[in-house]
Design a protein around this motif. Structure first.
Motif, mmCIF file in Angstrom:
data_model
loop_
_atom_site.group_PDB
_atom_site.id
_atom_site.type_symbol
_atom_site.label_atom_id
_atom_site.label_comp_id
_atom_site.label_asym_id
_atom_site.label_seq_id
_atom_site.Cartn_x
_atom_site.Cartn_y
_atom_site.Cartn_z
ATOM 1 N N LYS A 1 0.835 -1.208 0.000
ATOM 2 C CA LYS A 1 0.000 0.000 0.000
ATOM 3 C C LYS A 1 0.868 1.257 0.000
ATOM 4 O O LYS A 1 0.578 2.213 -0.726
ATOM 5 C CB LYS A 1 -0.921 0.015 1.222
ATOM 6 C CG LYS A 1 -2.079 -0.941 1.128
ATOM 7 C CD LYS A 1 -2.932 -0.872 2.387
ATOM 8 C CE LYS A 1 -4.040 -1.894 2.364
ATOM 9 N NZ LYS A 1 -4.825 -1.871 3.607
ATOM 10 N N ARG A 2 1.944 1.271 0.821
ATOM 11 C CA ARG A 2 2.853 2.428 0.854
ATOM 12 C C ARG A 2 3.505 2.641 -0.503
ATOM 13 O O ARG A 2 3.572 3.769 -1.001
ATOM 14 C CB ARG A 2 3.937 2.238 1.917
ATOM 15 C CG ARG A 2 3.499 2.474 3.328
ATOM 16 C CD ARG A 2 4.682 2.568 4.279
ATOM 17 N NE ARG A 2 5.615 1.452 4.160
ATOM 18 C CZ ARG A 2 5.527 0.316 4.844
ATOM 19 N NH1 ARG A 2 4.531 0.117 5.687
ATOM 20 N NH2 ARG A 2 6.431 -0.647 4.689
ATOM 21 N N ASP A 3 3.967 1.556 -1.114
ATOM 22 C CA ASP A 3 4.614 1.653 -2.423
ATOM 23 C C ASP A 3 3.628 2.157 -3.479
ATOM 24 O O ASP A 3 3.978 2.974 -4.327
ATOM 25 C CB ASP A 3 5.186 0.299 -2.843
ATOM 26 C CG ASP A 3 6.421 -0.087 -2.042
ATOM 27 O OD1 ASP A 3 6.956 0.775 -1.310
ATOM 28 O OD2 ASP A 3 6.844 -1.260 -2.143
ATOM 29 N N LYS A 4 2.402 1.673 -3.427
ATOM 30 C CA LYS A 4 1.389 2.096 -4.393
ATOM 31 C C LYS A 4 1.100 3.586 -4.241
ATOM 32 O O LYS A 4 0.969 4.310 -5.237
ATOM 33 C CB LYS A 4 0.112 1.282 -4.187
ATOM 34 C CG LYS A 4 -0.941 1.515 -5.243
ATOM 35 C CD LYS A 4 -2.128 0.600 -5.044
ATOM 36 C CE LYS A 4 -3.169 0.848 -6.113
ATOM 37 N NZ LYS A 4 -4.352 0.009 -5.922
ATOM 38 N N LEU B 1 4.945 3.555 -6.944
ATOM 39 C CA LEU B 1 5.903 2.511 -7.300
ATOM 40 C C LEU B 1 5.175 1.261 -7.767
ATOM 41 O O LEU B 1 4.088 0.930 -7.282
ATOM 42 C CB LEU B 1 6.783 2.174 -6.094
ATOM 43 C CG LEU B 1 7.613 3.322 -5.522
ATOM 44 C CD1 LEU B 1 8.346 2.871 -4.272
ATOM 45 C CD2 LEU B 1 8.595 3.837 -6.555
ATOM 46 N N LYS B 2 5.781 0.562 -8.699
ATOM 47 C CA LYS B 2 5.234 -0.687 -9.222
ATOM 48 C C LYS B 2 6.310 -1.752 -9.131
ATOM 49 O O LYS B 2 7.465 -1.514 -9.460
ATOM 50 C CB LYS B 2 4.815 -0.481 -10.682
ATOM 51 C CG LYS B 2 4.164 -1.654 -11.321
ATOM 52 C CD LYS B 2 2.754 -1.831 -10.830
ATOM 53 C CE LYS B 2 2.100 -2.986 -11.592
ATOM 54 N NZ LYS B 2 0.919 -3.455 -10.970
ATOM 55 N N ARG B 3 5.950 -2.918 -8.668
ATOM 56 C CA ARG B 3 6.905 -4.010 -8.486
ATOM 57 C C ARG B 3 7.204 -4.679 -9.823
ATOM 58 O O ARG B 3 6.304 -5.007 -10.589
ATOM 59 C CB ARG B 3 6.327 -5.033 -7.516
ATOM 60 C CG ARG B 3 7.257 -6.172 -7.205
ATOM 61 C CD ARG B 3 6.601 -7.125 -6.202
ATOM 62 N NE ARG B 3 7.469 -8.222 -5.902
ATOM 63 C CZ ARG B 3 8.367 -8.223 -4.933
ATOM 64 N NH1 ARG B 3 8.492 -7.164 -4.175
ATOM 65 N NH2 ARG B 3 9.128 -9.270 -4.724
#
Length: 93
Positions: free
Chosen positions: A43-46, A50-52
């Motif tokens: 959730k923090r990355d989104k 950011l995308k994995r």
């Protein structure tokens, strides 16, 4: 009878004593905590945009990336991102 800390036969004498170690801070078992933490990280990355991306590379290339990242004092992820940005910028010209 004397109370001895290493005596396992008189364990009933120690049941009220606090055991050393880290106190339990979560009611969940460890595997559930890991799942919750991973979900929060996603959730923090989104939210950061950011995308994995996951891919496989040869071990020798991995070692070169690791050495270059250490030399530039950045994370391997940051190094790969900068290399991709640089490559895409030269292709667009």
């Amino acid at each position: 009878m004397a109370k001895e800390a290493t005596d396992l036969t008189t364990i009933d004498l120690f049941q009220d004593e606090k055991r050393p170690g880290r106190p339990k801070t979560s009611p969940h078992p460890r595997n559930v905590q890991i799942r919750i933490n991973k979900r929060n990280q996603v959730k923090r990355d989104k939210n950061k945009g950011l995308k994995r991306v996951e891919f496989k590379i040869h071990h020798s290339l991995f070692e070169k990336l690791e050495e270059l990242a250490q030399a530039q004092q950045v994370s391997r992820s940051e190094l790969i991102e900068s290399l991709l940005i640089e490559s895409l910028a030269t292709k667009a010209e």
